[in-house]
Design a protein around this motif. Structure first.
Motif, PDB file in Angstrom:
ATOM      1  N   ILE A  68      33.987  41.064  31.347  1.00 38.52           N
ATOM      2  CA  ILE A  68      34.833  41.458  30.257  1.00 38.52           C
ATOM      3  C   ILE A  68      36.217  42.890  30.821  1.00 38.52           C
ATOM      4  O   ILE A  68      37.165  42.443  31.424  1.00 38.52           O
ATOM      5  CB  ILE A  68      35.364  41.694  29.095  1.00 38.52           C
ATOM      6  CG1 ILE A  68      33.788  39.673  28.738  1.00 38.52           C
ATOM      7  CG2 ILE A  68      36.713  41.343  28.321  1.00 38.52           C
ATOM      8  CD1 ILE A  68      35.283  38.778  28.866  1.00 38.52           C
ATOM      9  N   MET A 127      38.987  47.500  40.807  1.00 41.88           N
ATOM     10  CA  MET A 127      39.764  47.051  40.122  1.00 41.88           C
ATOM     11  C   MET A 127      41.260  47.602  40.869  1.00 41.88           C
ATOM     12  O   MET A 127      42.252  47.806  39.724  1.00 41.88           O
ATOM     13  CB  MET A 127      39.535  46.224  39.067  1.00 41.88           C
ATOM     14  CG  MET A 127      38.119  45.885  38.967  1.00 41.88           C
ATOM     15  SD  MET A 127      39.339  43.662  38.935  1.00 41.88           S
ATOM     16  CE  MET A 127      40.878  43.745  37.898  1.00 41.88           C
ATOM     17  N   TRP A 174      33.432  40.081  43.071  1.00 39.11           N
ATOM     18  CA  TRP A 174      33.549  39.668  41.350  1.00 39.11           C
ATOM     19  C   TRP A 174      35.209  39.924  40.742  1.00 39.11           C
ATOM     20  O   TRP A 174      35.722  38.839  40.651  1.00 39.11           O
ATOM     21  CB  TRP A 174      33.154  39.542  40.958  1.00 39.11           C
ATOM     22  CG  TRP A 174      33.066  38.441  39.861  1.00 39.11           C
ATOM     23  CD1 TRP A 174      32.451  37.152  39.915  1.00 39.11           C
ATOM     24  CD2 TRP A 174      33.424  38.786  38.137  1.00 39.11           C
ATOM     25  NE1 TRP A 174      32.961  36.460  39.018  1.00 39.11           N
ATOM     26  CE2 TRP A 174      33.880  37.199  37.415  1.00 39.11           C
ATOM     27  CE3 TRP A 174      33.447  39.897  37.641  1.00 39.11           C
ATOM     28  CZ2 TRP A 174      33.982  37.142  36.805  1.00 39.11           C
ATOM     29  CZ3 TRP A 174      34.381  39.186  36.240  1.00 39.11           C
ATOM     30  CH2 TRP A 174      33.902  38.264  36.164  1.00 39.11           C
ATOM     31  N   VAL A 176      38.055  37.779  40.766  1.00 35.28           N
ATOM     32  CA  VAL A 176      38.439  36.544  40.028  1.00 35.28           C
ATOM     33  C   VAL A 176      40.165  37.085  40.072  1.00 35.28           C
ATOM     34  O   VAL A 176      41.095  36.022  38.904  1.00 35.28           O
ATOM     35  CB  VAL A 176      37.922  36.874  38.315  1.00 35.28           C
ATOM     36  CG1 VAL A 176      36.534  35.769  39.041  1.00 35.28           C
ATOM     37  CG2 VAL A 176      37.457  38.181  38.155  1.00 35.28           C
ATOM     38  N   ASN A 177      40.725  38.326  40.638  1.00 30.75           N
ATOM     39  CA  ASN A 177      42.225  38.461  39.752  1.00 30.75           C
ATOM     40  C   ASN A 177      42.913  38.004  41.295  1.00 30.75           C
ATOM     41  O   ASN A 177      44.040  39.035  41.251  1.00 30.75           O
ATOM     42  CB  ASN A 177      41.611  40.136  39.498  1.00 30.75           C
ATOM     43  CG  ASN A 177      41.414  40.063  37.899  1.00 30.75           C
ATOM     44  OD1 ASN A 177      42.385  39.631  36.611  1.00 30.75           O
ATOM     45  ND2 ASN A 177      40.484  40.599  37.742  1.00 30.75           N
ATOM     46  N   GLY A 194      37.955  42.553  33.715  1.00 28.42           N
ATOM     47  CA  GLY A 194      39.486  41.804  33.665  1.00 28.42           C
ATOM     48  C   GLY A 194      39.277  40.644  34.115  1.00 28.42           C
ATOM     49  O   GLY A 194      39.962  39.724  34.536  1.00 28.42           O
ATOM     50  N   GLY A 195      37.735  39.762  33.294  1.00 28.69           N
ATOM     51  CA  GLY A 195      37.838  38.717  33.138  1.00 28.69           C
ATOM     52  C   GLY A 195      37.659  38.186  32.570  1.00 28.69           C
ATOM     53  O   GLY A 195      37.805  38.159  31.856  1.00 28.69           O
ATOM     54  N   THR A 196      38.312  36.572  32.482  1.00 34.99           N
ATOM     55  CA  THR A 196      38.917  35.639  31.287  1.00 34.99           C
ATOM     56  C   THR A 196      37.228  35.551  30.372  1.00 34.99           C
ATOM     57  O   THR A 196      36.343  35.828  31.474  1.00 34.99           O
ATOM     58  CB  THR A 196      40.042  35.000  31.350  1.00 34.99           C
ATOM     59  OG1 THR A 196      38.899  33.788  32.555  1.00 34.99           O
ATOM     60  CG2 THR A 196      41.379  35.352  31.984  1.00 34.99           C
ATOM     61  N   VAL A 230      43.588  41.259  28.555  1.00 39.18           N
ATOM     62  CA  VAL A 230      42.579  40.386  30.396  1.00 39.18           C
ATOM     63  C   VAL A 230      43.733  41.499  31.635  1.00 39.18           C
ATOM     64  O   VAL A 230      42.909  42.844  32.083  1.00 39.18           O
ATOM     65  CB  VAL A 230      42.442  38.821  30.806  1.00 39.18           C
ATOM     66  CG1 VAL A 230      42.615  39.146  31.822  1.00 39.18           C
ATOM     67  CG2 VAL A 230      41.919  38.322  30.282  1.00 39.18           C
ATOM     68  N   MET A 252      38.047  46.607  24.429  1.00 41.81           N
ATOM     69  CA  MET A 252      36.480  45.523  24.271  1.00 41.81           C
ATOM     70  C   MET A 252      35.988  45.926  22.904  1.00 41.81           C
ATOM     71  O   MET A 252      35.019  44.995  22.488  1.00 41.81           O
ATOM     72  CB  MET A 252      35.344  46.225  25.055  1.00 41.81           C
ATOM     73  CG  MET A 252      35.687  46.661  26.204  1.00 41.81           C
ATOM     74  SD  MET A 252      35.480  45.232  27.061  1.00 41.81           S
ATOM     75  CE  MET A 252      33.765  44.775  27.373  1.00 41.81           C
ATOM     76  N   ARG A 287      42.447  45.376  30.377  1.00 44.98           N
ATOM     77  CA  ARG A 287      41.691  45.660  31.094  1.00 44.98           C
ATOM     78  C   ARG A 287      41.866  45.135  32.925  1.00 44.98           C
ATOM     79  O   ARG A 287      40.723  45.998  33.379  1.00 44.98           O
ATOM     80  CB  ARG A 287      40.051  44.969  30.756  1.00 44.98           C
ATOM     81  CG  ARG A 287      40.167  44.836  29.945  1.00 44.98           C
ATOM     82  CD  ARG A 287      38.871  44.063  28.572  1.00 44.98           C
ATOM     83  NE  ARG A 287      38.988  44.231  27.096  1.00 44.98           N
ATOM     84  CZ  ARG A 287      39.876  42.559  27.200  1.00 44.98           C
ATOM     85  NH1 ARG A 287      39.282  41.242  27.920  1.00 44.98           N
ATOM     86  NH2 ARG A 287      39.301  42.132  25.788  1.00 44.98           N
ATOM     87  N   HIS A 288      43.173  44.980  33.323  1.00 46.76           N
ATOM     88  CA  HIS A 288      43.304  45.315  34.647  1.00 46.76           C
ATOM     89  C   HIS A 288      43.290  46.833  35.043  1.00 46.76           C
ATOM     90  O   HIS A 288      42.945  47.142  36.208  1.00 46.76           O
ATOM     91  CB  HIS A 288      44.381  44.591  35.382  1.00 46.76           C
ATOM     92  CG  HIS A 288      43.446  43.156  35.534  1.00 46.76           C
ATOM     93  ND1 HIS A 288      44.843  42.333  36.042  1.00 46.76           N
ATOM     94  CD2 HIS A 288      43.128  42.366  35.685  1.00 46.76           C
ATOM     95  CE1 HIS A 288      43.691  40.782  35.404  1.00 46.76           C
ATOM     96  NE2 HIS A 288      43.009  40.400  35.184  1.00 46.76           N
TER      97      HIS A 288
END
Ligand SMILES: Nc1ncnc2c1ncn2[C@@H]1O[C@H](COP(=O)(O)OP(=O)(O)OP(=O)(O)O)[C@@H](O)[C@H]1O
Ligand SMILES: [Mg+2]
Lengths: 263, 281
Positions: free
Chosen positions: B169, A176, A121, A125-126, B172-174, A95, A67, A98-99
């Motif tokens: 972010i 996630m 969300w 997006v993933n 895990g968002g771009t 990215v 971050m 962060r998953h």
């Protein structure tokens, strides 16, 4: 990070430490906020980071899921490995990091959207493959928020109380399905009851997740965490099992800090 | 202490007075326009082309031109303006280029509109050989209002708290996903306000259109962006510059139509904004 570079399943059996920090230093525009810190984070355990205000706890925590990439004048030295893979290596995509490594912030920061959308969300997006509705329900249950919100999933998340918002943020991070959950003073804005709620929650989550928590509350650190790192002015003073660090610290400065607050 | 209170009260009174004065002046103006123009306003007025005879004159071509123009301007300026604002605020970093763009945008917002007319004339009408067409007018007007849209959009984007960006972010968002699903929706009301301000200005501007050579007498409705055109402000300008009283009243009627177009555009925006804000709460 490509799927080959971090393969959580196979690496899990070989390594006891999910995260390893080696000589990590962080500078903001040349001023060091974290100096030469090395310690490891054990899998399926709770590790807490304590220390006086401004000693670099949040800075160090933010390094663990990159971050700090968004702070323009921050520079990071040293080595941080997740499942043996350097997360700052050039071929690694932040990215993707962060998953695997989720984060809950000090101040609850729900999106100004419905409760459902807050949780959904990240997975959406993933490109989550399974049923999003089930995932949302499961995550909210894990964060012990389900019973309070199940009848108003489409209401705005901003209508929740502070403690509920923070549990929503935890649920959102859990959706996630990360390996590690970073928490930066997750209870600092909460009353004792909500705090107890979240501490119980961390115990429950321990079997499936690795948790790193920054806290100012030493009772909390000694209560919930298996390992504790004590920092002062950017330096790591002591790292040990919580039980030992809080009862028989080997460093005088740790003892002063720990007993000063307890006494 | 008491003197300070007295001063504050006097100042408040003064502000109130000025506000009422402005409103009253506006009402007088509106009343005059309505009393002059209302009797000319009927379906035939909207359906007829301009004419030498006041009884037969209408605003069909001007109204069509204005609607065409404003649609084209919206299509051009909204995407460009919003994209520029997003680029500067979210992706630009603190590079030199961004700084240069930044300073220039603020300056461009203060340039007189006739200058944009000259730019349009050299760049679009002659340079790109687009002639005196709708598209030339639309491009010129877009240039004119882009600074307004960009500045308002940047302001709106900046009010979105960083904590929202960080949350997205960390999930895990771009950066692009973060902007698209969180920053844009949250700043939408502010962006819309800027867009409406810009488009309202484009509807009323006359000078740049005269500069690029929009026609003053048009007896046809434009059918495509390459057609030549006239617009309501030009028609109004044309009518008020005639000596006959009737044409002045026609101009007032055309002003009423222009106001209606403007107000419907604004109400539409307020309606959308209200709906969006209700969804956000
Ligand atoms: N974005 C930043 N830019 C410049 N300096 C920063 C930034 N963030 C933190 N610092 C500095 O780095 C040092 C460590 O800050 P950090 O936030 O990591 O401390 P902390 O241990 O989390 O403190 P607290 O317990 O008060 O949250 C402080 O001196 C702080 O002023
Ligand atoms: Mg902190």
């Amino acid at each position: 990070m490509s799927s080959q570079s971090i393969n959580a399943e196979t690496a899990a059996t070989e390594l006891d430490n999910i995260l390893e920090m080696e000589n990590v230093s962080v500078a903001y525009a040349g001023n060091y906020a974290v100096k030469n810190v090395s310690f490891n984070v054990a899998r399926n355990a709770i590790t807490s980071i304590i220390g006086p205000s401004g000693c670099g706890k949040s800075t160090l925590l933010r390094c663990l899921n990159r971050m700090n990439d968004f702070i323009l004048d921050a520079s990071i030295e040293g080595n941080i490995r997740f499942e043996g893979q350097d997360i700052y290596a050039r071929e690694v995509d932040a990215v993707e990091v962060r998953h695997h490594i989720g984060m809950v912030f000090q101040k609850p920061n729900p999106f100004p959207k419905s409760i459902f959308k807050n949780v959904a969300w990240g997975p959406t997006v993933n490109r989550y493959q399974g049923s999003i509705t089930e995932l949302v329900e499961r995550s909210l249950k894990q964060a012990s928020l389900w019973d309070e919100v199940k009848d108003r999933l489409n209401d705005s998340a901003l209508g929740l109380s502070g403690g509920q918002q923070q549990r929503l943020c935890i649920a959102r991070a859990l959706a996630m399905e990360p390996n590690v959950l970073l928490m930066d003073e997750p209870c600092s804005a909460l009353d004792p009851i909500s705090t107890a709620h979240i501490e119980d929650l961390m115990f429950d989550l321990k079997s499936r997740y690795t948790i790193v928590i920054v806290t100012h509350n030493m009772q909390q650190a000694s209560r919930v965490s298996d390992y504790t790192a004590f920092m002062e002015m950017g330096n790591l003073i002591e790292f040990d099992e919580s039980e030992r660090l809080f009862t028989r610290p080997s460093n005088q400065r740790t003892e002063d800090y720990v007993s000063g607050r307890f006494g | 202490m008491r003197r300070r209170h007295a001063k504050a009260r006097v100042f408040a009174k003064f502000c109130g007075l000025v506000t009422w004065l402005g409103t009253a002046l506006l009402l007088v103006l509106l009343w005059q326009i309505f009393s002059d123009g209302l009797r000319w306003l009927d379906i035939d007025f909207l359906r007829s082309f301009p004419s030498r005879f006041p009884e037969r004159a209408g605003i069909l071509s001007a109204l069509a031109g204005t609607l065409w123009l404003i649609s084209l301007v919206a299509i051009i300026s909204i995407p460009v303006g919003v994209a520029t604002a997003i680029y500067i605020e979210e992706f630009g970093g603190k590079g030199k280029l961004v700084k240069i763009i930044d300073i220039n945008i603020s300056n461009l917002a203060g340039v007189p509109s006739i200058v944009y007319g000259i730019i349009g004339l050299t760049l679009f009408v002659r340079g790109l050989q687009l002639e005196r067409s709708l598209i030339s007018g639309a491009l010129t007007m877009s240039l004119l209002i882009l600074p307004v849209i960009i500045i308002a959009s940047r302001e709106a984007i900046r009010t979105v708290p960083d904590s929202i960006r960080h949350a997205a972010i960390a999930l895990g968002g771009t950066q692009w996903q973060t902007v698209w699903s969180h920053v844009l929706p949250a700043s939408f009301p502010g962006i819309l306000t800027g867009v409406i301000l810009g488009l309202s200005r484009a509807i009323g501007e006359t000078a740049p259109l005269i500069m690029i050579g929009a026609l003053t007498y048009v007896a046809f409705v434009p059918e495509g962006p390459m057609d030549s055109f006239t617009a309501l402000p030009i028609q109004i300008f044309n009518w008020v510059s005639r000596p006959q009283e009737e044409f002045h009243e026609l101009a007032a009627a055309a002003i009423i139509v222009l106001l209606v177009v403007l107000l419907s555009m604004n109400s539409f925006a307020i309606f959308i904004r209200h709906k969006m804000e209700k969804k956000l709460q």
